[in-house]
Design an enzyme around this catalytic site. Structure first.
Site, PDB file in Angstrom:
ATOM      1  N   THR A   1       1.895   5.918  -5.493  1.00 38.30           N
ATOM      2  CA  THR A   1       2.151   6.833  -4.371  1.00 38.30           C
ATOM      3  C   THR A   1       3.527   6.591  -3.761  1.00 38.30           C
ATOM      4  O   THR A   1       4.229   7.544  -3.402  1.00 38.30           O
ATOM      5  CB  THR A   1       1.067   6.676  -3.301  1.00 38.30           C
ATOM      6  OG1 THR A   1       0.958   5.297  -2.934  1.00 38.30           O
ATOM      7  CG2 THR A   1      -0.280   7.146  -3.821  1.00 38.30           C
TER       8      THR A   1
ATOM      9  N   PHE B   1      -2.069  10.114   3.204  1.00 40.30           N
ATOM     10  CA  PHE B   1      -2.689   8.818   2.916  1.00 40.30           C
ATOM     11  C   PHE B   1      -4.205   8.866   3.090  1.00 40.30           C
ATOM     12  O   PHE B   1      -4.855   7.828   3.201  1.00 40.30           O
ATOM     13  CB  PHE B   1      -2.093   7.737   3.816  1.00 40.30           C
ATOM     14  CG  PHE B   1      -0.643   7.454   3.545  1.00 40.30           C
ATOM     15  CD1 PHE B   1      -0.267   6.571   2.545  1.00 40.30           C
ATOM     16  CD2 PHE B   1       0.349   8.080   4.279  1.00 40.30           C
ATOM     17  CE1 PHE B   1       1.071   6.318   2.282  1.00 40.30           C
ATOM     18  CE2 PHE B   1       1.693   7.822   4.035  1.00 40.30           C
ATOM     19  CZ  PHE B   1       2.051   6.941   3.027  1.00 40.30           C
TER      20      PHE B   1
ATOM     21  N   CYS C   1      -5.982   5.144   3.233  1.00 42.75           N
ATOM     22  CA  CYS C   1      -5.277   4.069   2.521  1.00 42.75           C
ATOM     23  C   CYS C   1      -5.070   2.859   3.423  1.00 42.75           C
ATOM     24  O   CYS C   1      -4.403   2.949   4.459  1.00 42.75           O
ATOM     25  CB  CYS C   1      -3.938   4.589   2.015  1.00 42.75           C
ATOM     26  SG  CYS C   1      -2.927   3.328   1.218  1.00 42.75           S
TER      27      CYS C   1
END
Length: 476
Positions: A275, A400, A407
């Site tokens: 990411t 996220f 996350c």
């Protein structure tokens, strides 16, 4: 029908067939881009049915905000995530909400992302960047952005999280773990697509046999990391691996098994570099196409870092790069590297006051469209604008994830990406190929493909040293 939604039928692509349903209206190799190109007009909520599996997509920011309400909804595992469980098990990303190892790992690892922990990681991040710069300075100035950002972020998470270097800057060859990992991610996504086929189990076994060597390599590589740490004892025990091996839950005394530690290492190696490298690559794409934004970003780096192109920001200084943070946020708004997440109700409820959802149902929040909803982001929602006004509907940009399953390493990723972008722009002028048309590689995450930029060493502008540009946003 899986994900039946009480028999409700949503708008769907035309040409639905009796047996295959909408299978012909999807591209399994590039599903996100295909939806953007062909299905975005289906409405705020639509379905694509592939054989016996219904996928319900939410593209409306208001509906997404409702699904993000933790009091009513929770994370659901999409078929793609379930497809990954063969390699990632009950790791933080792929675990079901009720699985005890998720809560145990989460509670153990939260301290690994405190301010004190981030201050320990900061110099390692800086040293890793120095090594990348040495490679760049020895080259011809032309780089493949996604490839080099992947090397950087993999090396960073390997060293900070597991005291395991990958040798990313000592060879031009991609580390075999990266190739095997990409295979595992792609395999998981394909399993999710074929899960509803009549012969799904047979097809899955064939895929597993075809890629057995790569999957075995991933497992062996990760198990060797754990075994190596057990041999060396407590050395480096304040990293993620040390916490997982040496610490017990403060209340229950429970510990993670070695198998689950393997799942967690894979989760962090994937999420900790895929990411972030994607975010840096997309930001680079937009910077080279918007010279005014690039100039303003470099002015900010000069103002904070001074006239030394080799300057390294302190931990505290990274938070001052507010305009750069806006660049990253806007890049992630348009191209979230994790393009969506699934949500399910905690109990039977009505979504949007109209559609009944039971705890057996789930919807995919499709971020590339939710985060471009013109009702929230304005009529120019497709345009890249780091100084875009805040949306009237708070919390609609969720690159996220959301809620308790968001996350866990978000702060790590943002700090790493901000510092990397600041140092790159302070040290180099960057230019792209005007003829390049954005191509995106879809595995589990999104990544620009085939994008090259040219680097030229620069001298920071003394006119901007000492003062942050006056139009820098006041908050990050």
């Amino acid at each position: 029908m899986r994900n039946a939604w009480s028999g409700h039928t949503f708008p769907h692509p035309s040409g639905r067939r009796r047996w295959m349903k909408d299978a012909a209206s999807m591209d399994p190799d590039r599903p996100v881009q295909y939806i953007l190109e062909h299905h975005r007009g289906l409405g705020p909520i639509f379905e694509i049915v592939v054989f016996g599996q219904k996928f319900v997509f939410v593209t409306d920011a208001e509906l997404a905000a409702e699904l993000n309400d933790e009091s009513r909804f929770a994370k659901a595992n999409s078929p793609a995530l379930d497809g990954l469980r063969g390699i990632a098990g009950d790791g933080l990303f792929t675990a079901y909400n009720e699985e005890p190892n998720w809560q145990l790992a989460h509670d153990l690892l939260v301290p690994a992302f405190t301010k004190q922990a981030m201050q320990r990681y900061h110099p390692v991040m800086a040293e890793t960047l120095d090594e990348l710069f040495a490679v760049w300075d020895a080259g011809d100035g032309r780089i493949d952005v996604s490839s080099d950002m992947t090397r950087l972020t993999l090396e960073t998470i390997g060293r900070t999280g597991f005291s395991t270097p990958f040798g990313s800057f000592t060879t031009s060859e991609v580390h075999p773990f990266v190739s095997a990992m990409v295979t595992a991610l792609t395999l998981g996504r394909r399993k999710g697509v074929i899960a509803a086929l009549p012969a799904a189990r047979l097809l899955e076994r064939r895929l597993d046999r075809k890629h057995a060597d790569q999957l075995d390599y991933v497992r062996t590589f990760l198990d060797d990391i754990v075994a190596g740490r057990r041999r060396t004892g407590s050395e480096g025990s304040d990293d993620l691996l040390g916490i997982m091996l040496d610490q017990a839950h403060p209340e229950t005394g429970e510990r993670l098994s070695d198998e689950n530690i393997r799942y967690q290492i894979l989760t962090f190696l994937v999420a900790g570099h895929e990411t972030t490298s994607g975010a840096l690559s997309f930001a680079s794409y937009y910077l080279v196409r918007h010279p005014d934004v690039l100039a303003k970003a470099q002015a900010e780096t000069d103002a904070i870092l001074g006239d030394d192109p080799d300057a390294t920001p302190s931990y505290e200084q990274v938070a001052r790069f507010r305009y750069l943070r806006k660049v990253l946020d806007e890049s992630l708004r348009l191209w979230p590297t994790a393009p969506g997440y699934a949500r399910t109700p905690r109990q039977t409820t009505l979504l949007g006051g109209r559609w009944t959802m039971t705890p057996d149902d789930w919807a995919l929040v499709f971020l590339p469209l939710v985060q471009r909803d013109p009702k929230v982001w304005g009529e120019d929602a497709e345009a890249f604008d780091p100084e875009r006004p805040r949306p009237r509907l708070a919390g609609t940009a969720k690159p996220f994830g959301t809620g308790e399953r968001a996350c866990i390493g978000r702060q790590f990723a943002v700090h790493e990406a901000t510092m990397a972008l600041a140092r790159i722009l302070h040290r180099y002028d960057i230019a792209g190929d005007p003829s390049y048309a954005l191509r995106i590689d879809e595995r589990l995450t999104l990544m620009p493909e085939g994008m090259e930029i040219t680097l030229t060493r620069r001298t920071p502008s003394v006119r901007t040293v000492g003062a942050v540009p006056s139009d820098t946003p006041a908050d990050g």
